[in-house]
Design a protein around this motif. Structure first.
Motif, PDB file in Angstrom:
ATOM      1  N   TRP A   5       0.854  -1.187   0.000  1.00 20.61           N
ATOM      2  CA  TRP A   5       0.000   0.000   0.000  1.00 20.61           C
ATOM      3  C   TRP A   5       0.888   1.234   0.000  1.00 20.61           C
ATOM      4  O   TRP A   5       1.828   1.334   0.783  1.00 20.61           O
ATOM      5  N   VAL A   6       0.609   2.145  -0.895  1.00 19.71           N
ATOM      6  CA  VAL A   6       1.264   3.454  -0.912  1.00 19.71           C
ATOM      7  C   VAL A   6       0.162   4.499  -0.929  1.00 19.71           C
ATOM      8  O   VAL A   6      -0.715   4.480  -1.796  1.00 19.71           O
ATOM      9  N   SER A   7       0.206   5.401   0.011  1.00 19.24           N
ATOM     10  CA  SER A   7      -0.825   6.428   0.140  1.00 19.24           C
ATOM     11  C   SER A   7      -0.830   7.353  -1.068  1.00 19.24           C
ATOM     12  O   SER A   7       0.220   7.690  -1.622  1.00 19.24           O
ATOM     13  N   ASP A   8      -2.032   7.758  -1.486  1.00 22.85           N
ATOM     14  CA  ASP A   8      -2.096   8.871  -2.438  1.00 22.85           C
ATOM     15  C   ASP A   8      -2.202  10.170  -1.629  1.00 22.85           C
ATOM     16  O   ASP A   8      -2.299  10.152  -0.399  1.00 22.85           O
ATOM     17  N   ARG A   9      -2.156  11.298  -2.317  1.00 24.04           N
ATOM     18  CA  ARG A   9      -2.071  12.564  -1.593  1.00 24.04           C
ATOM     19  C   ARG A   9      -3.352  12.877  -0.830  1.00 24.04           C
ATOM     20  O   ARG A   9      -3.304  13.424   0.286  1.00 24.04           O
ATOM     21  N   ILE A  10      -4.499  12.526  -1.381  1.00 26.39           N
ATOM     22  CA  ILE A  10      -5.746  12.791  -0.659  1.00 26.39           C
ATOM     23  C   ILE A  10      -5.783  11.975   0.625  1.00 26.39           C
ATOM     24  O   ILE A  10      -6.143  12.492   1.701  1.00 26.39           O
ATOM     25  N   GLU A  11      -5.410  10.700   0.542  1.00 24.10           N
ATOM     26  CA  GLU A  11      -5.339   9.878   1.762  1.00 24.10           C
ATOM     27  C   GLU A  11      -4.382  10.498   2.764  1.00 24.10           C
ATOM     28  O   GLU A  11      -4.660  10.542   3.975  1.00 24.10           O
TER      29      GLU A  11
END
Length: 777
Positions: free
Chosen positions: A272-278
């Protein structure tokens, strides 16, 4: 330290050895690691600030194309999978029946691709029963306020009070009492690389391997082992290159636990790699504190006492490293800053709110505490009709006062408090500024000068009987048979330049070229245990451990050389990759020759000496080592638009022995940039019902290169008692910049009598303050 008495590399502006791989795109981050067959995770997150989950049906998502599994909080609860928050309080990685903030993770979908996982998340059927949300910390303290968490007995999750007996009397005797409320705003760190984790389970060995973007490899390992009921020896954490942390990547997150659990359950690599909104709604937030402060003064400007009523939101949970504790407790310990007072009092309330949990962000306590201390002094100087620089100098801790025992119980080691203020004032042109300001006013321009003198507590050793963080750092230094050197350290780099600075230290001790030293960290299977990177302590504590280990190794190298050269150790000198007899350079033995003997020829070793060339150290520093300095800044305010332009910026920094001035100045400029963002641009606000205002970088405004002024850096060096004499300084610019910038804007608006009580100073807020003020005096 004697081995650094004539350094060759320490103090030099050596280019960072890390930079070529970063600048040419060859860095390796979590997102760059993907074994064959890796599965990808997306999270279902709460759209409500506070609600009860009445129905959760993952069935439609489980049947979607490419989906391998769906994980819910109920499954983790049944497996008793939780991670530890403040004081060991358990936290569920996924919400079970109640969501506590927008972004609270509820379920995780695992699929063959990230796109498939995200599509399937939208298929999960969830019904919510909205509950009252509490967002403002003062409202959370009010009688009858709704509970932010239905399982909590109260919204108050942390309380601490200290009111010395003499403080009331000092306030009664004071000629002037200055009172003000200072409210910082909520921010988040926004590192360039979002958080991410790749977990792999080896079922035969029962081994979990995690690649994570973290500031503390061993902390992540131990947290995952405890949460998943695994032996620490069965969890390996590898931290690759990290694209920024600033405190937000220190500790453990619910996504870490969920992804690691899924790897053990599925026997596959899971990522899992976070996106910017997350990231904007799930990375720890910071600041957002309220300081209702007052200070007592005599009419001659003598500073008598200060007390502060602090209210700090913890967010939905009390985390280990919660801002509700660290930001307030450390802030209270150094609340007087570089000034002498007779008493300090404080009351602290940490409060649960239905917002993203608050953790650490660069400077932690510092921006607020420095704003309080400097803001009160500025107001006092104005009311007493005293020169603000002279009033500061009058009350500062002097050289003859060191070691200075603060009334908070903290001991300040030697610094250059008055010297740094004088130098900053001289360089910014303080003596002539009143004339410049008057001339600008005649031209219809508003300019102002701000000053912030600061201290920064660094090292953070055993500063409490049972310190909440690891009070030491570790290093292993090994000289290879070739004479080259490998250093393994417990501190992790996320941009600080450890591969350069620690190599400079070790190279000087061992007499090798800087290029012959390799520094490694971030792998719990190889690096020694320690507390990771936080609190501006890497060079003082991690570097101190490296120096101690290198010194032990140096002694062994000299002992072997003494045996080979048949000369006394005190007659030998080490340098340029060899050991030679002093005054007889022809009688020498290279480090490669010593390495060959130490690893291959027992018969040439000194009797009874162990083979090999390796030494280790676990360095426990003093409880705190204080760097100090002063920021001075000139700004111009446009009264028609409220826009602020920084005209000049001067920083005087005293961080003890400077290992690499380039890196010190890089940290200063970066901290000033973040200070500009904090004061003028960034705000992670919430609506009354707990909906975040800023979920993208279109709403959360970071400083651009054009917003950041040219920073003039000046240096003083007052060595500490740590090995090498270093002091930490990674957060110092962020500690002082906000107070200096705010003070400059207030000085520019002094004709209007404007003082600011909350941040940020957006053009709208500045313009409104001008409009609300009386006409120029």
């Amino acid at each position: 330290m004697s081995v650094l008495s004539a350094p060759r590399f320490v103090g030099q502006r050596i280019r960072r050895v890390e930079d070529p791989r970063f600048l040419t795109g060859r860095g390796r981050y979590v997102a760059d690691h993907e074994p064959v067959g890796t599965l990808h995770v997306a999270f279902l997150r709460s759209p409500h600030a506070h609600a009860r989950i009445t129905r959760l049906d993952p069935g439609p998502a489980e049947r979607a194309a490419g989906v391998v599994a769906v994980l819910t909080g109920q499954e983790l609860e049944a497996a008793q999978i939780r991670y530890a928050g403040f004081a060991g309080q358990p936290i569920a990685p996924l919400a079970v029946d109640e969501v506590l903030y927008v972004g609270h993770p509820i379920a995780a979908v695992v699929a063959h691709s990230r796109r498939q996982a995200e599509d399937a998340v939208e298929l999960i059927a969830v019904d919510y029963e909205p509950l009252p949300a509490v967002v403002d910390p003062l409202a959370a303290l009010a009688e009858g306020a709704p509970l932010a968490n239905s399982r909590a007995a109260s919204n108050v999750c942390f309380h601490l009070e200290h009111q010395p007996a003499e403080i009331d009397q000092l306030f009664q005797e004071a000629d002037l009492i200055v009172r003000e409320t200072f409210r910082t705003h909520r921010q988040t760190a926004v590192p360039m690389e979002p958080r991410g984790i790749l977990a792999t389970w080896e079922p035969v060995a029962g081994m979990l391997t995690v690649i994570g973007s973290s500031q503390w490899a061993h902390g992540l390992r131990d947290g995952l082992a405890a949460a998943l009921h695994l032996s620490q020896s069965k969890v390996r954490v590898v931290v690759p290159d990290v694209g920024g942390g600033f405190g937000v990547k220190y500790g453990i997150y619910p996504e870490d636990v969920a992804v690691a659990y899924l790897a053990t359950r599925l026997g596959r690599a899971v990522k899992w790699v976070s996106d910017r909104i997350e990231a904007m709604i799930s990375d720890f937030h910071a600041r957002d504190g309220i300081h209702m402060a007052e200070a007592a003064f005599r009419k001659d400007g003598t500073y008598l006492a200060i007390r502060d009523r602090m209210v700090s939101p913890a967010g939905a949970f009390m985390l280990d490293g919660s801002a509700a504790v660290l930001e307030t407790v450390i802030g209270s310990l150094v609340l007087p800053g570089p000034y002498k007072v007779q008493a300090v009092g404080f009351t602290i309330d940490g409060v649960l709110t239905n917002t993203t949990p608050l953790g650490t962000y660069r400077g932690v306590w510092g921006p607020a505490a420095t704003w309080v201390q400097e803001g009160l002094l500025e107001r006092a100087a104005e009311k007493l009709g005293l020169d603000r620089v002279q009033m500061r100098l009058q009350n500062m801790v002097r050289k003859e006062d060191f070691p200075y025992h603060s009334p908070t119980g903290v001991v300040y080691d030697p610094g250059s408090y008055q010297e740094s203020l004088k130098l900053a004032a001289e360089r910014i042109g303080y003596a002539d500024f009143a004339r410049e300001k008057a001339e600008a006013a005649r031209q219809g321009r508003l300019i102002g000068l701000g000053i912030a003198a600061f201290i920064e507590p660094t090292s953070l050793g055993a500063w409490q009987p049972e310190p909440p963080t690891v009070p030491y750092e570790s290093a292993v230094v090994r000289m290879e048979p070739s004479g080259e050197v490998l250093v393994q350290v417990s501190v992790n780099s996320h941009g600080q330049g450890h591969e350069t600075t620690i190599a400079q230290l070790v190279a000087d001790v061992l007499g090798v070229d800087f290029s012959a030293v390799a520094v490694r960290f971030g792998d719990t299977a190889a690096a020694p245990f320690g507390g990771g990177t936080f609190g501006s302590r890497s060079i003082t504590v991690g570097g101190g451990a490296a120096l101690e280990a290198a010194t032990k190794l140096r002694e062994k190298v000299l002992a072997i050389a003494s045996h080979l050269l048949e000369a006394a150790v005190e007659d030998l000198e080490i340098g340029d990759g060899a050991v030679a007899v002093k005054g007889v350079p022809a009688r020498r033995v290279t480090l490669g020759e010593i390495g060959r003997v130490a690893y291959w020829i027992p018969g040439k070793m000194p009797p009874g000496m162990e083979m090999g060339l390796e030494a280790s150290s676990r360095y426990v520093p003093p409880p705190m080592t204080f760097s100090n300095g002063c920021h001075a800044v000139v700004v111009e305010v446009d009264p028609d638009t409220g826009r602020v332009k920084v005209l000049r910026y001067v920083v005087v920094e005293d961080c003890g022995t400077m290992v690499n001035p380039n890196i010190v100045e890089g940290q200063i400029v970066g901290g000033v940039a973040q200070g500009v963002g904090a004061v003028f641009l960034e705000e992670m606000g919430y609506s009354d019902d707990g909906q975040p205002w800023a979920t993208t970088l279109m709403d959360y405004h970071l400083p651009l290169a054009s917003d950041v002024p040219t920073v003039e850096c000046l240096h003083l060096e007052t060595p500490s008692s740590t090995p090498g004499g270093m002091k930490g300084m990674g957060e110092s610019a962020m500690v002082a910049a906000p107070a200096a910038l705010i003070g400059a804007v207030e000085d520019a608006l002094s004709p209007y009598g404007v003082r600011f009580q909350r941040l940020p100073l957006t053009p709208e807020r500045v313009w409104q303050a001008i409009q609300a003020a009386s006409q120029p005096k």
